[in-house]
Design a protein around this motif. Structure first.
Motif, PDB file in Angstrom:
ATOM      1  N   PHE A 173     -11.319   2.137   6.225  1.00 43.80           N
ATOM      2  CA  PHE A 173     -10.099   1.516   5.690  1.00 43.80           C
ATOM      3  C   PHE A 173      -9.148   1.161   6.821  1.00 43.80           C
ATOM      4  CE2 PHE A 173      -5.782   1.509   4.178  1.00 43.80           C
ATOM      5  CZ  PHE A 173      -5.843   0.848   2.954  1.00 43.80           C
ATOM      6  N   TYR A 177      -8.399  -2.732   7.419  1.00 43.83           N
ATOM      7  CA  TYR A 177      -6.984  -3.051   7.214  1.00 43.83           C
ATOM      8  C   TYR A 177      -6.395  -3.671   8.481  1.00 43.83           C
ATOM      9  CZ  TYR A 177      -1.979  -2.038   6.493  1.00 43.83           C
ATOM     10  OH  TYR A 177      -0.615  -2.120   6.391  1.00 43.83           O
ATOM     11  N   ALA A 255     -11.597  -1.181  -0.359  1.00 46.87           N
ATOM     12  CA  ALA A 255     -10.215  -0.748  -0.597  1.00 46.87           C
ATOM     13  C   ALA A 255      -9.235  -1.476   0.318  1.00 46.87           C
ATOM     14  CB  ALA A 255     -10.102   0.767  -0.399  1.00 46.87           C
ATOM     15  N   ALA A 256      -9.597  -1.649   1.586  1.00 44.98           N
ATOM     16  CA  ALA A 256      -8.708  -2.325   2.535  1.00 44.98           C
ATOM     17  C   ALA A 256      -8.513  -3.792   2.159  1.00 44.98           C
ATOM     18  CB  ALA A 256      -9.281  -2.215   3.946  1.00 44.98           C
ATOM     19  N   TYR A 259      -6.307  -3.957  -0.975  1.00 49.72           N
ATOM     20  CA  TYR A 259      -4.939  -3.567  -0.639  1.00 49.72           C
ATOM     21  C   TYR A 259      -4.208  -4.688   0.084  1.00 49.72           C
ATOM     22  CZ  TYR A 259      -1.142  -1.107   1.759  1.00 49.72           C
ATOM     23  OH  TYR A 259       0.082  -0.731   2.247  1.00 49.72           O
ATOM     24  N   HIS A 260      -4.859  -5.267   1.089  1.00 53.23           N
ATOM     25  CA  HIS A 260      -4.197  -6.312   1.864  1.00 53.23           C
ATOM     26  C   HIS A 260      -3.971  -7.574   1.047  1.00 53.23           C
ATOM     27  CE1 HIS A 260      -3.797  -9.645   4.755  1.00 53.23           C
ATOM     28  NE2 HIS A 260      -3.142  -8.760   5.482  1.00 53.23           N
ATOM     29  N   HIS A 262      -4.151  -8.108  -2.385  1.00 53.51           N
ATOM     30  CA  HIS A 262      -3.489  -8.051  -3.689  1.00 53.51           C
ATOM     31  C   HIS A 262      -2.187  -7.258  -3.698  1.00 53.51           C
ATOM     32  CE1 HIS A 262      -6.763 -10.085  -5.767  1.00 53.51           C
ATOM     33  NE2 HIS A 262      -7.587  -9.373  -5.024  1.00 53.51           N
ATOM     34  N   ILE A 263      -1.968  -6.430  -2.699  1.00 54.73           N
ATOM     35  CA  ILE A 263      -0.708  -5.688  -2.624  1.00 54.73           C
ATOM     36  C   ILE A 263       0.190  -6.277  -1.539  1.00 54.73           C
ATOM     37  CG2 ILE A 263       0.377  -3.447  -2.289  1.00 54.73           C
ATOM     38  CD1 ILE A 263      -1.313  -3.664  -4.831  1.00 54.73           C
ATOM     39  N   LEU A 264      -0.268  -6.257  -0.308  1.00 55.21           N
ATOM     40  CA  LEU A 264       0.568  -6.741   0.785  1.00 55.21           C
ATOM     41  C   LEU A 264       0.782  -8.251   0.729  1.00 55.21           C
ATOM     42  CD1 LEU A 264      -0.717  -4.621   3.795  1.00 55.21           C
ATOM     43  CD2 LEU A 264       1.069  -4.097   2.139  1.00 55.21           C
TER      44      LEU A 264
END
Length: 278
Positions: A173, A177, A255-256, A259-260, A262-264
């Motif tokens: 991750f 990331y 997961a990374a 996360y990048h 859809h979140i960041l």
């Protein structure tokens, strides 16, 4: 918060000071007709071969010295892995993107940065390159290679497989990331006053993860690295633990990427619109 979401969700592409590349097609069979595609695959093969040759040779050289003061130590091993990634990503980024790792390729595929055709070709080339790289180490250092573990990854006796799996997930991750962050076109545009050489943070991520997880698994975070060493060393314990070095990195990369993207990068908010709207 409202202003930030509005900017992310409503500002048109033309008004931005950066441009997101279009998503890569899922299936792009046209790539098979391009020399640039095969050149990139060859670059991934050679880069992974060189990566495994230097790093595994460093591991064997460390283990063959009885006096720790005469070796590079664990810190030196971590530097070898991180330094080689820095060098090879720098050399191949303009040709293939400098993945050198099936987990990185998988993460970029999930983020729609590469097509499925390119992702599969890269992974095959990386695994073959890793096998050849470790094969060179065995050919040059056969006596020490066979007696000192072959630089293969396995779970340390004092740790459980669950712990090892968690370490591989978190370590990968961190790496993936960092790859997404270092190559983000938005970051490059908004932080242009801070010159960042993308291979540098990626290499440092590999270095730092190795410092943390060498005592646990020897540090995989790269299925090709683990697979190549397992094929050449061919030890039952190594094969028993091999699944950890595929499942862990792929889960960490997934997961990374999520996360990048859809979140960041707020991809979900862009698709649904601002949840603060009246």
């Amino acid at each position: 918060m409202s202003k930030e979401v509005t900017e992310e969700g409503e500002v048109s592409q033309q008004e931005r000071d950066y441009a997101d590349p279009p998503p890569a097609p899922l299936f792009d069979m046209g790539e098979l007709m391009l020399w640039s595609f095969y050149r990139a695959v060859i670059a991934e093969f050679i880069a992974t071969l060189l990566f495994l040759y230097i790093t595994v040779a460093t591991v064997i050289g460390y283990k063959k010295q009885a006096d720790p003061c005469q070796t590079v130590g664990l810190l030196g091993i971590a530097w070898a892995f991180g330094g080689m990634i820095f060098i090879l990503v720098y050399c191949t980024a303009g040709i293939s993107g400098g993945h050198i790792n099936p987990a990185v390729t998988f993460g970029l595929f999930v983020g729609r940065k590469v097509s499925l055709v390119r992702a599969v070709a890269y992974m095959v080339a990386q695994c073959l390159g890793a096998i050849c790289g470790v094969g060179l180490v065995k050919g040059f250092m056969k006596t020490y290679y066979d007696s000192l573990g072959g630089g293969a990854n396995s779970v340390a006796p004092t740790y459980s497989k669950g712990t090892a799996l968690g370490a591989e997930i978190i370590g990968t991750f961190v790496l993936v990331y960092t790859v997404f962050s270092a190559t983000d076109p938005k970051r490059n545009a908004r932080d242009s006053h801070v010159p960042v050489l993308a291979p540098l943070p990626i290499g440092f991520a590999v270095f730092m993860v190795h410092l943390a997880t060498i005592p646990i698994t020897g540090t995989g975070i790269n299925p090709a690295r683990s697979f190549g060493a397992a094929v050449i060393f061919n030890n039952e314990k190594v094969w028993d633990d091999q699944w950890i070095f595929w499942v862990g990195p792929f889960l960490g990369a997934l997961a990374a990427a999520l996360y990048h993207e859809h979140i960041l990068r707020a991809a979900a908010i862009k698709a649904l619109g601002s949840f603060t709207a009246n």
